[in-house]
Design a protein around this motif. Structure first.
Motif, PDB file in Angstrom:
ATOM      1  N   ALA A 132       0.905  -1.218  -0.030  1.00 38.16           N
ATOM      2  CA  ALA A 132       0.124   0.090   0.084  1.00 38.16           C
ATOM      3  C   ALA A 132       0.955   1.475   0.003  1.00 38.16           C
ATOM      4  O   ALA A 132       0.383   2.250  -0.674  1.00 38.16           O
ATOM      5  CB  ALA A 132      -0.973  -0.163   1.264  1.00 38.16           C
ATOM      6  N   SER A 133       2.094   1.241   0.718  1.00 44.85           N
ATOM      7  CA  SER A 133       2.784   2.456   0.823  1.00 44.85           C
ATOM      8  C   SER A 133       3.396   2.693  -0.617  1.00 44.85           C
ATOM      9  O   SER A 133       3.860   3.985  -0.626  1.00 44.85           O
ATOM     10  CB  SER A 133       4.035   1.997   1.652  1.00 44.85           C
ATOM     11  OG  SER A 133       4.826   0.968   1.149  1.00 44.85           O
ATOM     12  N   THR A 134       3.400   1.787  -1.740  1.00 46.16           N
ATOM     13  CA  THR A 134       3.920   2.267  -2.893  1.00 46.16           C
ATOM     14  C   THR A 134       2.766   2.341  -3.994  1.00 46.16           C
ATOM     15  O   THR A 134       3.185   1.996  -5.081  1.00 46.16           O
ATOM     16  CB  THR A 134       5.255   1.326  -3.421  1.00 46.16           C
ATOM     17  OG1 THR A 134       4.537   0.125  -3.424  1.00 46.16           O
ATOM     18  CG2 THR A 134       6.161   1.708  -2.520  1.00 46.16           C
ATOM     19  N   GLN A 135       1.429   2.424  -3.428  1.00 41.47           N
ATOM     20  CA  GLN A 135       0.221   2.316  -4.283  1.00 41.47           C
ATOM     21  C   GLN A 135       0.202   1.003  -5.223  1.00 41.47           C
ATOM     22  O   GLN A 135      -0.267   0.947  -6.260  1.00 41.47           O
ATOM     23  CB  GLN A 135       0.185   3.527  -5.200  1.00 41.47           C
ATOM     24  CG  GLN A 135      -0.090   4.878  -4.661  1.00 41.47           C
ATOM     25  CD  GLN A 135       1.170   5.178  -4.072  1.00 41.47           C
ATOM     26  OE1 GLN A 135       2.300   5.563  -4.230  1.00 41.47           O
ATOM     27  NE2 GLN A 135       0.975   5.667  -2.623  1.00 41.47           N
ATOM     28  N   GLY A 136       0.510  -0.046  -4.696  1.00 41.15           N
ATOM     29  CA  GLY A 136       0.333  -1.303  -5.182  1.00 41.15           C
ATOM     30  C   GLY A 136       1.010  -1.540  -6.471  1.00 41.15           C
ATOM     31  O   GLY A 136       0.584  -2.011  -7.333  1.00 41.15           O
ATOM     32  N   VAL A 137       2.494  -1.114  -6.608  1.00 44.51           N
ATOM     33  CA  VAL A 137       3.062  -1.444  -7.961  1.00 44.51           C
ATOM     34  C   VAL A 137       4.189  -2.509  -7.848  1.00 44.51           C
ATOM     35  O   VAL A 137       5.114  -2.462  -8.507  1.00 44.51           O
ATOM     36  CB  VAL A 137       3.795  -0.047  -8.411  1.00 44.51           C
ATOM     37  CG1 VAL A 137       2.638   0.959  -9.121  1.00 44.51           C
ATOM     38  CG2 VAL A 137       4.602   0.780  -7.416  1.00 44.51           C
ATOM     39  N   HIS A 142      10.613  -1.758  -5.081  1.00 46.92           N
ATOM     40  CA  HIS A 142      10.976  -0.620  -4.136  1.00 46.92           C
ATOM     41  C   HIS A 142      11.758  -1.311  -3.073  1.00 46.92           C
ATOM     42  O   HIS A 142      11.920  -2.344  -2.617  1.00 46.92           O
ATOM     43  CB  HIS A 142       9.666  -0.067  -3.519  1.00 46.92           C
ATOM     44  CG  HIS A 142       8.962   0.479  -4.681  1.00 46.92           C
ATOM     45  ND1 HIS A 142       8.800   1.679  -5.062  1.00 46.92           N
ATOM     46  CD2 HIS A 142       7.676   0.004  -5.456  1.00 46.92           C
ATOM     47  CE1 HIS A 142       7.945   2.144  -6.209  1.00 46.92           C
ATOM     48  NE2 HIS A 142       7.370   0.892  -6.417  1.00 46.92           N
ATOM     49  N   ALA A 143      12.360  -0.205  -2.353  1.00 45.71           N
ATOM     50  CA  ALA A 143      12.983  -0.669  -1.009  1.00 45.71           C
ATOM     51  C   ALA A 143      12.143  -0.370   0.224  1.00 45.71           C
ATOM     52  O   ALA A 143      12.953  -0.314   1.347  1.00 45.71           O
ATOM     53  CB  ALA A 143      14.253   0.499  -0.998  1.00 45.71           C
ATOM     54  N   GLU A 144      11.008  -0.632   0.216  1.00 48.59           N
ATOM     55  CA  GLU A 144      10.245  -0.705   1.291  1.00 48.59           C
ATOM     56  C   GLU A 144      10.436  -1.925   2.156  1.00 48.59           C
ATOM     57  O   GLU A 144      10.026  -1.946   3.553  1.00 48.59           O
ATOM     58  CB  GLU A 144       8.760  -0.756   0.904  1.00 48.59           C
ATOM     59  CG  GLU A 144       8.151   0.363  -0.073  1.00 48.59           C
ATOM     60  CD  GLU A 144       8.194   1.573   0.895  1.00 48.59           C
ATOM     61  OE1 GLU A 144       8.076   1.766   2.098  1.00 48.59           O
ATOM     62  OE2 GLU A 144       8.322   2.723   0.231  1.00 48.59           O
ATOM     63  N   ALA A 145      11.137  -3.060   1.671  1.00 46.40           N
ATOM     64  CA  ALA A 145      11.447  -4.203   2.504  1.00 46.40           C
ATOM     65  C   ALA A 145      12.837  -4.661   2.021  1.00 46.40           C
ATOM     66  O   ALA A 145      13.413  -3.818   1.111  1.00 46.40           O
ATOM     67  CB  ALA A 145      10.657  -5.339   2.309  1.00 46.40           C
ATOM     68  N   LEU A 194      18.187  -2.169  -1.228  1.00 43.36           N
ATOM     69  CA  LEU A 194      18.906  -1.749  -2.245  1.00 43.36           C
ATOM     70  C   LEU A 194      18.895  -0.104  -1.892  1.00 43.36           C
ATOM     71  O   LEU A 194      17.820   0.299  -1.537  1.00 43.36           O
ATOM     72  CB  LEU A 194      18.428  -1.977  -3.658  1.00 43.36           C
ATOM     73  CG  LEU A 194      18.574  -3.384  -4.081  1.00 43.36           C
ATOM     74  CD1 LEU A 194      17.719  -3.655  -5.364  1.00 43.36           C
ATOM     75  CD2 LEU A 194      19.820  -3.951  -4.144  1.00 43.36           C
ATOM     76  N   PRO A 195      19.935   0.586  -2.669  1.00 42.37           N
ATOM     77  CA  PRO A 195      19.790   2.058  -2.358  1.00 42.37           C
ATOM     78  C   PRO A 195      18.770   2.668  -3.097  1.00 42.37           C
ATOM     79  O   PRO A 195      18.468   2.381  -4.030  1.00 42.37           O
ATOM     80  CB  PRO A 195      21.059   2.623  -2.979  1.00 42.37           C
ATOM     81  CG  PRO A 195      21.645   1.197  -3.817  1.00 42.37           C
ATOM     82  CD  PRO A 195      20.993   0.025  -3.309  1.00 42.37           C
ATOM     83  N   THR A 196      17.962   3.757  -2.754  1.00 39.16           N
ATOM     84  CA  THR A 196      17.067   4.538  -3.528  1.00 39.16           C
ATOM     85  C   THR A 196      17.126   6.015  -3.484  1.00 39.16           C
ATOM     86  O   THR A 196      17.680   6.233  -2.176  1.00 39.16           O
ATOM     87  CB  THR A 196      15.636   3.990  -3.093  1.00 39.16           C
ATOM     88  OG1 THR A 196      14.714   4.362  -3.988  1.00 39.16           O
ATOM     89  CG2 THR A 196      15.474   4.088  -1.612  1.00 39.16           C
ATOM     90  N   TRP A 197      16.595   6.705  -4.212  1.00 40.82           N
ATOM     91  CA  TRP A 197      16.582   8.095  -4.067  1.00 40.82           C
ATOM     92  C   TRP A 197      15.361   8.548  -2.913  1.00 40.82           C
ATOM     93  O   TRP A 197      14.577   7.704  -2.593  1.00 40.82           O
ATOM     94  CB  TRP A 197      16.081   8.918  -5.345  1.00 40.82           C
ATOM     95  CG  TRP A 197      17.248   8.834  -6.172  1.00 40.82           C
ATOM     96  CD1 TRP A 197      18.332   8.345  -6.165  1.00 40.82           C
ATOM     97  CD2 TRP A 197      16.976   9.526  -7.474  1.00 40.82           C
ATOM     98  NE1 TRP A 197      18.984   8.534  -7.287  1.00 40.82           N
ATOM     99  CE2 TRP A 197      18.366   9.433  -7.909  1.00 40.82           C
ATOM    100  CE3 TRP A 197      16.114  10.452  -8.165  1.00 40.82           C
ATOM    101  CZ2 TRP A 197      18.622  10.084  -9.396  1.00 40.82           C
ATOM    102  CZ3 TRP A 197      16.660  11.110  -9.315  1.00 40.82           C
ATOM    103  CH2 TRP A 197      17.750  10.857  -9.979  1.00 40.82           C
ATOM    104  N   PRO A 198      15.673   9.653  -2.296  1.00 42.92           N
ATOM    105  CA  PRO A 198      14.762   9.748  -1.158  1.00 42.92           C
ATOM    106  C   PRO A 198      13.231  10.235  -1.837  1.00 42.92           C
ATOM    107  O   PRO A 198      13.262  10.457  -3.177  1.00 42.92           O
ATOM    108  CB  PRO A 198      15.301  11.185  -0.500  1.00 42.92           C
ATOM    109  CG  PRO A 198      16.161  11.732  -1.701  1.00 42.92           C
ATOM    110  CD  PRO A 198      16.932  10.307  -2.199  1.00 42.92           C
ATOM    111  N   LYS A 199      12.199   9.834  -1.211  1.00 45.12           N
ATOM    112  CA  LYS A 199      11.113  10.167  -1.551  1.00 45.12           C
ATOM    113  C   LYS A 199      10.764  11.782  -1.934  1.00 45.12           C
ATOM    114  O   LYS A 199      11.250  12.599  -1.407  1.00 45.12           O
ATOM    115  CB  LYS A 199       9.560   9.820  -0.497  1.00 45.12           C
ATOM    116  CG  LYS A 199       9.574   8.279  -0.407  1.00 45.12           C
ATOM    117  CD  LYS A 199       8.659   7.944   0.530  1.00 45.12           C
ATOM    118  CE  LYS A 199       8.866   6.320   0.837  1.00 45.12           C
ATOM    119  NZ  LYS A 199       7.592   5.823   1.838  1.00 45.12           N
TER     120      LYS A 199
END
Length: 211
Positions: A132-137, A142-145, A194-199
């Motif tokens: 849900a935090s990434t609108q289901g994509v 994503h690096a949510e986990a 994995l590294p990611t850009w800030p939101k």
């Protein structure tokens, strides 16, 4: 795992079954460049996935919480996590093996392993609207986990490398599956991401510049 994710994502039983079929059995292998998807002829795989999904839909709410299968709060227990790790390891190697059988370059065969192990779950996440935090994509995008698809790619690459080094079939399967499993477990335990850009919200936040 897909059946459980779809169920807790509030899907109806048909949605749960569809998600189960979409996972590694169908989408993961079909996308892999086979001339004809194996499940078109070996339809028993669809039956097995659907039956397992339906059983999960019915049984999961009845299971007590706070054990190795169903953790407190309704999340997946340790046994579920171990099962997912074993699945990643197995399907990463299977995908790489099929890429090799099709005489694909080593790098592409490794990608086949990653696709087979994780792209079914990607389709499931999109269908279920997760996370849900990434609108289901899709979780793996994503690096949510912790790292997920990367672990399958590393395991598949290990299998391909072991083949280049003339390992026996048994030894390269063991090498690939073990590497994928250990990498996945390490990412799970140490929360490797994995590294990611800030939101975007963080990027637009004012920055204090010392004067």
């Amino acid at each position: 795992m897909s059946h459980w994710v779809a169920a807790v994502g509030a899907c109806v039983i048909v949605g749960v079954s569809f998600s189960g079929c979409c996972d590694r059995i169908l989408i993961g292998v079909t996308v892999r460049v086979e001339q004809r998807p194996f499940w078109v002829e070996e339809w028993e795989y669809i039956v097995m996935a659907s039956v397992t999904a339906a059983a999960t839909f019915v049984v999961w709410p009845l299971l007590p919480e706070g054990n190795v299968v169903k953790a407190s709060g309704g999340g997946e227990g340790g046994a579920m996590i171990v099962g997912d790790t074993v699945g990643i390891a197995a399907f990463a190697v299977i995908g790489a093996m099929n890429g090799v059988r099709l005489a694909l370059p080593g790098f592409i065969s490794a990608i086949c392993g990653m696709v087979t192990g994780t792209f079914g779950g990607l389709t499931r996440d999109i269908v279920c609207g997760l996370p849900a935090s990434t609108q289901g994509v899709g979780r793996i995008l994503h690096a949510e986990a912790e790292a997920y698809a990367t672990t399958a790619f590393i395991g598949a690459s290990t299998y391909v490398l072991a083949r280049k080094m003339n390992f026996s079939l048994a030894n390269r399967i063991i090498a690939g599956a073990t590497t994928a499993g250990l990498t996945k477990a390490t990412a799970q335990v140490y929360d490797v991401r994995l590294p990611t850009w800030p939101k975007k919200a963080q990027m637009n936040a004012p920055v204090d510049i010392p004067v």
